[in-house]
Design a protein around this motif. Structure first.
Motif, PDB file in Angstrom:
ATOM      1  N   ARG A 125     -39.134  -3.130  53.004  1.00  0.00           N
ATOM      2  CA  ARG A 125     -38.445  -4.189  53.747  1.00  0.00           C
ATOM      3  C   ARG A 125     -38.866  -5.564  53.237  1.00  0.00           C
ATOM      4  N   ARG A 126     -40.159  -5.712  52.894  1.00  0.00           N
ATOM      5  CA  ARG A 126     -40.649  -6.978  52.379  1.00  0.00           C
ATOM      6  C   ARG A 126     -39.992  -7.305  51.046  1.00  0.00           C
ATOM      7  N   GLU A 165     -37.068  -6.244  49.902  1.00  0.00           N
ATOM      8  CA  GLU A 165     -35.651  -6.557  50.121  1.00  0.00           C
ATOM      9  C   GLU A 165     -35.479  -7.964  50.691  1.00  0.00           C
ATOM     10  N   THR A 166     -36.326  -8.324  51.661  1.00  0.00           N
ATOM     11  CA  THR A 166     -36.241  -9.654  52.272  1.00  0.00           C
ATOM     12  C   THR A 166     -36.570 -10.741  51.266  1.00  0.00           C
ATOM     13  N   ARG A 214     -33.696 -11.226  48.701  1.00  0.00           N
ATOM     14  CA  ARG A 214     -32.564 -11.927  49.306  1.00  0.00           C
ATOM     15  C   ARG A 214     -32.860 -13.431  49.419  1.00  0.00           C
ATOM     16  N   ALA A 215     -34.115 -13.766  49.790  1.00  0.00           N
ATOM     17  CA  ALA A 215     -34.485 -15.179  49.893  1.00  0.00           C
ATOM     18  C   ALA A 215     -34.497 -15.856  48.530  1.00  0.00           C
ATOM     19  N   TYR A 223     -36.429 -16.569  54.377  1.00  0.00           N
ATOM     20  CA  TYR A 223     -37.311 -15.399  54.457  1.00  0.00           C
ATOM     21  C   TYR A 223     -37.817 -15.320  55.895  1.00  0.00           C
ATOM     22  N   ALA A 227     -39.572 -12.271  58.519  1.00  0.00           N
ATOM     23  CA  ALA A 227     -39.985 -10.882  58.753  1.00  0.00           C
ATOM     24  C   ALA A 227     -41.254 -10.883  59.597  1.00  0.00           C
ATOM     25  N   ARG A 257     -42.261 -16.645  57.876  1.00  0.00           N
ATOM     26  CA  ARG A 257     -40.983 -17.322  57.664  1.00  0.00           C
ATOM     27  C   ARG A 257     -41.125 -18.245  56.453  1.00  0.00           C
TER      28      ARG A 257
END
Length: 557
Positions: free
Chosen positions: A292-293, A295-296, A299-300, A307, A309, A323
């Motif tokens: 998940r980290r 992927e996040t 995307r950022a 960001y 999470a 953030r």
């Protein structure tokens, strides 16, 4: 003769000296607040600002000096004078950056003052002219004293406080030390024109080239000052963020070098100075969070959103909210990803506690609903059976009310124990409250019943006490004439308890000719709720009731 007078260059040199001193002392605070390689980097920067400022001040002032004949400057000695100023400032700041005490400050001031003197006189030796330069020893000594004493005073001033006023005071003192030393030294100078080759230009760099070099060093000091201001503002911003209980982080691009503030490192459980990079994150986060980290983060970095999470740290169990936002250059090129880290452990614990509370509340509501239904069913059964055996409305009301009170008393006893359990002995004492203590003689170990079993046992004991009061020993007004013995055993190998109710004294009783409500209630309750049995023996004209039951082993009715 003395040819050095006051000119516009002197005023400019004073401003450069004060500006350089301010910048250097500001940088000096960074030296004191860092360790290791960062400390050395700040030390070199502070020394460059101080040494370069002293050097620039000297040669700016020298641009206004006219020896009466063409002048040039020896480049080697000029460079040496610059290096002496920088090296002396480095050593002075290194000494002063240690544990603050008077001997250390004095030593640092002496080193700085000596470097200022060395820079001046080596710089003067770089001056190539046909004129003959001589110095008055007394004023040379005074110039050295001015540099030494003012340097010591400046370092003591900056060591007292880190406020702007104290730094300005220290900068003025140090600037005046440099300028004062220069002017006293120039006052010690005597220039005698030479009769030979007075018009020939000596070898060396012309003053114009020196002016360009001085301008370059001054611009360098300006950039250092700007860098200090930016670092100072950044440190203040991080300090403000830190005061709010928030950590700060940066991910420099494209190498993805990670930088963490002190509080961010604390949240991650990192020791001061412990190496940590983005590649070390897997040992801090749970394996299921890494995908998940990634992927996040991707995307950022693509600019598709901020960001955002939340992760749970593997070692401490602490929950962190991370953030960040992508920062781009003016051309649109991504520079870094920067953001904050917040500890949200309390929020997660509150949510978990709320979920547990809601689950417990649902269980309690379901349990209450179940108990209310059972109680209403019991009351309905009591009402129906009491009505069948009552001869009148008054008789029904008397019996029904007594049985409801018995049920209520058992409820009160269970409420006092959190509606979880009740002791058999407490149930007996409760039913015998209207009678003297000698009318009940009970013996047995501590036996605890569950909530449903306690309600049933309370009704059973109430029926036995009521029967003894109507037909048995409790009917006798004389306490010595009639009493009830209740004894029970502990759990046997099968988990059963045997209770004997034996009536003594009172009227002689005979077996009933029909089964009454009390007998039915006892038999039904002991079988369904207590998973046992009941026997009634009327031998010798008295009642001997034996109850066998399993505490805690029966299903709810």
């Amino acid at each position: 003769m003395h040819l050095h007078g006051v000119s516009v260059f002197d005023g400019l040199s004073f401003l450069v000296a004060v500006f350089a001193a301010w910048t250097a002392l500001d940088l000096f605070q960074q030296v004191r607040s860092h360790q290791g390689g960062e400390r050395l980097a700040w030390l070199g920067t502070a020394a460059t600002a101080m040494g370069g400022g002293v050097w620039s001040m000297h040669f700016i002032a020298m641009l206004g000096f006219d020896p009466g004949s063409p002048a040039r400057y020896d480049l080697t000695l000029t460079v040496i004078s610059f290096l002496l100023a920088v090296a002396g400032s480095s050593l002075a700041f290194l000494i002063a950056a240690g544990r603050a005490n008077s001997p250390r400050m004095i030593l640092a001031g002496l080193v700085m003052g000596a470097s200022i003197c060395a820079m001046h006189y080596v710089g003067m030796a770089a001056l190539q002219t046909s004129a003959v330069l001589t110095y008055a020893p007394g004023l040379v000594a005074v110039s050295a004293a001015v540099a030494l004493l003012a340097s010591i005073a400046a370092l003591f001033a900056v060591n007292q406080d880190r406020s702007r006023l104290w730094r300005l005071t220290a900068a003025l003192v140090l600037g005046m030390a440099v300028v004062g030393m220069h002017h006293v030294a120039m006052a010690a100078l005597t220039v005698a024109p030479s009769q030979t080759a007075a018009t020939l230009a000596p070898p060396g760099a012309p003053p114009l080239l020196l002016a360009v070099g001085v301008a370059g060093v001054t611009i360098l000091i300006l950039f250092l000052a700007l860098a200090v201001a930016m670092v100072d503002q950044r440190d203040k911003l991080i300090a403000i963020i830190d005061a709010g209980g928030v950590g700060y982080w940066e991910l420099a691009l494209p190498r993805q070098d990670l930088w963490l503030s002190g509080r961010a490192r604390k949240y991650l459980g990192l020791a001061r100075g412990e190496p940590f990079s983005a590649r070390d994150l897997p040992r801090k986060l749970k394996p299921e969070d890494m995908a998940r980290r990634t992927e996040t983060l991707e995307r950022a970095l693509r600019g598709e959103g901020d960001y955002a999470a939340e992760y749970q740290i593997r070692d401490s169990g602490r929950w962190l909210q991370v953030r960040g936002r992508l920062i781009r250059s003016r051309s649109g090129k991504p520079i870094k990803l920067a953001g904050v880290i917040t500890d949200v452990t309390d929020r997660h614990q509150a949510f978990a506690a709320l979920a547990t509370s809601e689950h417990r509340q649902r269980l309690l509501i379901n349990e209450l609903n179940h108990r209310v239904k059972n109680t209403l069913a019991t009351i309905q059964s009591i009402a129906a059976l009491t009505a069948r055996r009552s001869s009148s409305v008054e008789d029904f009301m008397r019996l029904f009310e007594a049985r409801l009170i018995a049920l209520s008393d058992t409820h009160n006893l269970l409420t006092a124990n959190g509606w979880e359990k009740a002791r058999l002995s407490d149930l007996l004492v409760q039913e015998f409250r209207p009678y003297a203590e000698d009318r009940l003689r009970m013996t047995g170990p501590d036996v605890t019943l569950g909530a449903e079993q306690s309600l049933s046992m309370g009704l059973i004991l109430h029926e036995l006490v009521t029967n003894a009061a109507k037909y048995g020993p409790l009917k006798c007004p004389n306490e010595a004439a009639g009493w009830v013995e209740v004894r029970w055993s502990g759990l046997d190998d099968g988990g059963l308890v045997s209770l004997d109710w034996i009536e003594h004294g009172g009227p002689e009783v005979e077996p009933p000719t029909r089964t009454g409500f009390g007998s039915r209630l006892i038999d039904t309750s002991i079988r369904t709720t207590l998973a046992g049995s009941a026997t009634m023996d009327y031998a010798h004209g008295r009642l001997h009731c034996r109850l066998t039951f399993r505490p805690g082993g029966a299903p709810n009715a």
